[in-house]
Scaffold this motif. Structure first.
Motif, PDB file in Angstrom:
ATOM      1  N   PRO A   1     -35.130  32.244  68.302  1.00 26.39           N
ATOM      2  CA  PRO A   1     -34.031  33.195  68.072  1.00 26.39           C
ATOM      3  C   PRO A   1     -32.889  32.516  67.311  1.00 26.39           C
ATOM      4  N   ASP A   2     -32.168  33.308  66.521  1.00 26.16           N
ATOM      5  CA  ASP A   2     -31.014  32.775  65.802  1.00 26.16           C
ATOM      6  C   ASP A   2     -30.002  32.255  66.804  1.00 26.16           C
ATOM      7  N   TRP A   3     -29.451  31.105  66.518  1.00 28.28           N
ATOM      8  CA  TRP A   3     -28.524  30.452  67.441  1.00 28.28           C
ATOM      9  C   TRP A   3     -27.101  30.850  67.117  1.00 28.28           C
ATOM     10  N   PRO A   4     -26.195  31.086  68.039  1.00 26.14           N
ATOM     11  CA  PRO A   4     -26.409  30.976  69.468  1.00 26.14           C
ATOM     12  C   PRO A   4     -26.836  32.291  70.114  1.00 26.14           C
ATOM     13  N   PHE A   5     -26.395  33.430  69.632  1.00 23.91           N
ATOM     14  CA  PHE A   5     -26.724  34.707  70.288  1.00 23.91           C
ATOM     15  C   PHE A   5     -27.230  35.723  69.274  1.00 23.91           C
ATOM     16  N   GLY A   6     -28.083  35.288  68.388  1.00 25.11           N
ATOM     17  CA  GLY A   6     -28.537  36.142  67.302  1.00 25.11           C
ATOM     18  C   GLY A   6     -29.831  36.870  67.600  1.00 25.11           C
ATOM     19  N   HIS A   7     -30.413  37.387  66.535  1.00 23.29           N
ATOM     20  CA  HIS A   7     -31.649  38.155  66.629  1.00 23.29           C
ATOM     21  C   HIS A   7     -32.854  37.267  66.915  1.00 23.29           C
ATOM     22  N   THR A   8     -33.837  37.886  67.533  1.00 23.10           N
ATOM     23  CA  THR A   8     -35.146  37.280  67.719  1.00 23.10           C
ATOM     24  C   THR A   8     -36.060  37.914  66.684  1.00 23.10           C
ATOM     25  N   HIS A   9     -36.738  37.101  65.901  1.00 19.00           N
ATOM     26  CA  HIS A   9     -37.629  37.601  64.856  1.00 19.00           C
ATOM     27  C   HIS A   9     -39.026  37.753  65.451  1.00 19.00           C
ATOM     28  N   ALA A  10     -39.613  38.913  65.237  1.00 21.20           N
ATOM     29  CA  ALA A  10     -40.912  39.202  65.857  1.00 21.20           C
ATOM     30  C   ALA A  10     -41.789  39.957  64.871  1.00 21.20           C
ATOM     31  N   ARG A  11     -43.034  40.121  65.250  1.00 21.58           N
ATOM     32  CA  ARG A  11     -43.955  40.921  64.445  1.00 21.58           C
ATOM     33  C   ARG A  11     -45.068  41.464  65.318  1.00 21.58           C
ATOM     34  N   LEU A  12     -45.647  42.554  64.843  1.00 20.96           N
ATOM     35  CA  LEU A  12     -46.839  43.143  65.436  1.00 20.96           C
ATOM     36  C   LEU A  12     -47.976  42.934  64.452  1.00 20.96           C
ATOM     37  N   VAL A  13     -49.125  42.521  64.943  1.00 21.93           N
ATOM     38  CA  VAL A  13     -50.290  42.290  64.095  1.00 21.93           C
ATOM     39  C   VAL A  13     -51.442  43.121  64.646  1.00 21.93           C
ATOM     40  N   LEU A  14     -51.940  44.040  63.828  1.00 24.83           N
ATOM     41  CA  LEU A  14     -53.075  44.876  64.216  1.00 24.83           C
ATOM     42  C   LEU A  14     -54.340  44.281  63.599  1.00 24.83           C
ATOM     43  N   GLN A  15     -55.344  44.053  64.455  1.00 28.52           N
ATOM     44  CA  GLN A  15     -56.597  43.453  64.003  1.00 28.52           C
ATOM     45  C   GLN A  15     -57.791  44.279  64.470  1.00 28.52           C
ATOM     46  N   ASP A  16     -58.881  44.154  63.715  1.00 29.86           N
ATOM     47  CA  ASP A  16     -60.166  44.671  64.168  1.00 29.86           C
ATOM     48  C   ASP A  16     -61.179  43.542  64.080  1.00 29.86           C
ATOM     49  N   GLU A  17     -62.455  43.842  64.242  1.00 35.64           N
ATOM     50  CA  GLU A  17     -63.469  42.786  64.235  1.00 35.64           C
ATOM     51  C   GLU A  17     -63.597  42.105  62.876  1.00 35.64           C
TER      52      GLU A  17
END
Length: 119
Positions: free
Chosen positions: A38-54
């Protein structure tokens, strides 16, 4: 130089798996990941969603979470599987819930909801 590079990689780019969700038919998997720290000290958390199949990755969707500098946790994500898509609602204390829709054909959609933690 190596120490500085390692620090930058860890804080900005390293992928931390938060949670994994499998579709009821077992064909798809949705990964909820944190990117870097997360951005220091009280910033955003960077995230992602990953959709997978076989066959591999269908789509990746990046977003920020206003979590007051906290790491992402599985408690922030509610997942619903549908016939043509997966819907993930990300909740945190500092912003309204956000809905991310990842379609099995690779398209994405996002909506800000009028709720916080589903309320």
């Amino acid at each position: 130089m190596i120490l500085a590079g390692s620090f930058i990689y860890t804080t900005k780019y390293k992928i931390h798996d938060v949670a994994s969700y499998t579709s009821p038919d077992g064909k798809y998997e949705l990964l909820f990941q944190q990117v870097g720290d997360p951005d220091w000290p009280f910033g955003h958390t960077h995230a992602r969603l990953v959709l997978q199949d076989e066959k591999g990755t269908i789509v990746k969707y990046s977003f920020d979470i206003a979590a007051d500098g906290a790491n992402a946790s599985p408690d922030l994500c509610q997942v619903t599987w549908k016939a043509t898509q997966v819907e993930a609602v990300i909740s945190d204390e500092e912003q309204n819930d956000n809905q991310y829709i990842l379609y099995f054909n690779g398209k994405t959609e996002s909506n800000q909801l009028d709720t916080r933690f589903g309320i």
